[in-house]
Design a protein around this motif. Sequence first.
Motif, PDB file in Angstrom:
ATOM      1  N   PRO A  16      65.106  39.237  20.525  1.00  0.00           N
ATOM      2  CA  PRO A  16      65.788  40.417  19.986  1.00  0.00           C
ATOM      3  C   PRO A  16      64.910  41.116  18.939  1.00  0.00           C
ATOM      4  CG  PRO A  16      67.194  38.452  19.843  1.00  0.00           C
ATOM      5  CD  PRO A  16      65.827  37.987  20.236  1.00  0.00           C
ATOM      6  N   ASP A  17      64.576  42.381  19.202  1.00  0.00           N
ATOM      7  CA  ASP A  17      63.756  43.201  18.284  1.00  0.00           C
ATOM      8  C   ASP A  17      62.353  42.639  18.038  1.00  0.00           C
ATOM      9  OD1 ASP A  17      65.905  44.873  18.054  1.00  0.00           O
ATOM     10  OD2 ASP A  17      66.591  44.085  16.125  1.00  0.00           O
ATOM     11  N   ARG A  18      61.925  41.676  18.871  1.00  0.00           N
ATOM     12  CA  ARG A  18      60.579  41.109  18.688  1.00  0.00           C
ATOM     13  C   ARG A  18      59.727  41.409  19.919  1.00  0.00           C
ATOM     14  NH1 ARG A  18      59.702  35.827  18.323  1.00  0.00           N
ATOM     15  NH2 ARG A  18      57.887  36.068  16.982  1.00  0.00           N
ATOM     16  N   TYR A  19      58.484  41.793  19.671  1.00  0.00           N
ATOM     17  CA  TYR A  19      57.591  42.183  20.768  1.00  0.00           C
ATOM     18  C   TYR A  19      56.224  41.547  20.583  1.00  0.00           C
ATOM     19  CZ  TYR A  19      61.106  45.735  21.704  1.00  0.00           C
ATOM     20  OH  TYR A  19      62.289  46.367  21.991  1.00  0.00           O
ATOM     21  N   SER A  68      60.559  45.235  15.777  1.00  0.00           N
ATOM     22  CA  SER A  68      60.898  46.656  15.830  1.00  0.00           C
ATOM     23  C   SER A  68      62.339  46.831  16.288  1.00  0.00           C
ATOM     24  CB  SER A  68      59.972  47.393  16.809  1.00  0.00           C
ATOM     25  OG  SER A  68      60.386  48.731  16.963  1.00  0.00           O
ATOM     26  N   THR A  69      63.095  47.670  15.574  1.00  0.00           N
ATOM     27  CA  THR A  69      64.447  47.996  16.026  1.00  0.00           C
ATOM     28  C   THR A  69      64.400  49.125  17.057  1.00  0.00           C
ATOM     29  OG1 THR A  69      64.645  49.452  14.117  1.00  0.00           O
ATOM     30  CG2 THR A  69      65.619  47.259  13.904  1.00  0.00           C
ATOM     31  N   ALA A  71      54.994  43.492   9.072  1.00  0.00           N
ATOM     32  CA  ALA A  71      54.138  44.376   8.248  1.00  0.00           C
ATOM     33  C   ALA A  71      53.892  45.729   8.888  1.00  0.00           C
ATOM     34  CB  ALA A  71      52.794  43.686   7.983  1.00  0.00           C
ATOM     35  N   GLY A  72      53.863  45.767  10.216  1.00  0.00           N
ATOM     36  CA  GLY A  72      53.522  47.009  10.906  1.00  0.00           C
ATOM     37  C   GLY A  72      54.753  47.741  11.420  1.00  0.00           C
ATOM     38  N   VAL A  73      54.547  48.999  11.810  1.00  0.00           N
ATOM     39  CA  VAL A  73      55.600  49.797  12.432  1.00  0.00           C
ATOM     40  C   VAL A  73      55.169  50.074  13.858  1.00  0.00           C
ATOM     41  CG1 VAL A  73      56.908  51.961  12.303  1.00  0.00           C
ATOM     42  CG2 VAL A  73      56.047  50.917  10.214  1.00  0.00           C
ATOM     43  N   LEU A  74      56.057  49.729  14.821  1.00  0.00           N
ATOM     44  CA  LEU A  74      55.743  49.930  16.235  1.00  0.00           C
ATOM     45  C   LEU A  74      56.207  51.319  16.650  1.00  0.00           C
ATOM     46  CD1 LEU A  74      54.353  48.092  18.271  1.00  0.00           C
ATOM     47  CD2 LEU A  74      56.599  47.307  19.051  1.00  0.00           C
ATOM     48  N   LEU A  75      55.264  52.124  17.145  1.00  0.00           N
ATOM     49  CA  LEU A  75      55.555  53.520  17.459  1.00  0.00           C
ATOM     50  C   LEU A  75      55.327  53.808  18.940  1.00  0.00           C
ATOM     51  CD1 LEU A  75      53.671  54.977  14.377  1.00  0.00           C
ATOM     52  CD2 LEU A  75      56.151  54.833  14.626  1.00  0.00           C
ATOM     53  N   ASP A  76      56.113  54.745  19.461  1.00  0.00           N
ATOM     54  CA  ASP A  76      55.953  55.064  20.893  1.00  0.00           C
ATOM     55  C   ASP A  76      55.249  56.392  21.112  1.00  0.00           C
ATOM     56  OD1 ASP A  76      57.930  56.729  20.024  1.00  0.00           O
ATOM     57  OD2 ASP A  76      59.493  56.021  21.392  1.00  0.00           O
TER      58      ASP A  76
END
Length: 374
Positions: free
Chosen positions: A263-266, A281-282, A368-373
């Motif tokens: 859940p919310d993990r990649y 990431s949510t 620590a990071g932000v996952l962006l699309d």
Amino acid sequence: MADTVFAPWDDPDQKPLIRFRNVTKRFGDFTAIDDLTLDIFEQEFFALLGPSGCGKTTMMRMLAGFENPTEGRIELAGNDIAGVPPNKRAVNMMFQSYALFPHLSIWDNIAFGLRRESSDKAAISARVEEMLKLTRLEKFAKRKPHQISGGQRQRVALARSLAKAPKLLLLDEPLGALDAKLREATQFELMDIQEKTGTTFVIVTHDQEEAMTVASRVAVMDEGRIMQVATPEQIYEAPQSVYVADFIGDVNIIRGSATAVGPDRYQIAWAEGRDPVHAVSTRPFSDGQECHLAIRPEKVSIHAEHPAADNAVQGKVLDIAYLGNLSTYHVELPTGEIIKAQVANTRRISRRAFTWEDPVWISWTETAGVLLDQ
């Protein structure tokens, strides 16, 4: 102070002071502002931030009345202001050049706009004295603009702009002409004056640090569009796109493809033959979706040995930027990518742990990071 007072944009009952509704502005074939919708609230210190040519000054000129929208409407306190001349708006603009009258004293410069609207000498005098006190210029009242410093001239321009108690004050790159130390001091003065007067300030700047320091909210612009509007903290910590992450401060971007591992993990496959890195990431990603992991350098640690960490990658020190209080290490990975790690210089430089060409490990946590699309 209640949160709703500080954050009127989160209060559904608050009515915006300024509303841009589907505003487009064209100059011939060139679209300077592209279908822009935005709310700015009373008593906000709002920053329009972006590179040269992104449309921020055009927005300001439309608010001031020097330009009209090609399409859409702009409202000030609920009224459509298209066609209302600049001198009939409850808006004042402070120009980058300050535009002071060289032959008039500081006192007369501040009084100029008031004298054009009123003949009550006592009221004008009281208001000028109030403005001199607010901007700490009392002892310079009799001097001419060329007899005072750049920072003081900037305060005169501010006092003159505020003298008529506008609902809205527009500041076009107001600190651009000041040196770094003075600019920093003046930023805090501006915030203090804005708070004391309660006037809504809208500032145009290309200086990220300035926007992050003074503003309650920041609109990051690019090519006539708003990429994100949020508080400085949200813009920095939770950018919504690579453009915003990259425009504000320093950032590492790791490109790859995401696969959900909980859940919310990649996990992110980022280089052939390398272990994937992990992120939380949510924002949902489908398996195999292209993604960008944005990590700020201060959230990356540097080690001599393999650390026990969520994410650890080996590399070598390619460059070191020494900034006094901080050192930024540019670490080259075997894939050729460069990751920046920032370290606070708590020790003297002679005791620096790593130097050029040293093999090192870098690490960061999965949060620590932000996952962006995008």
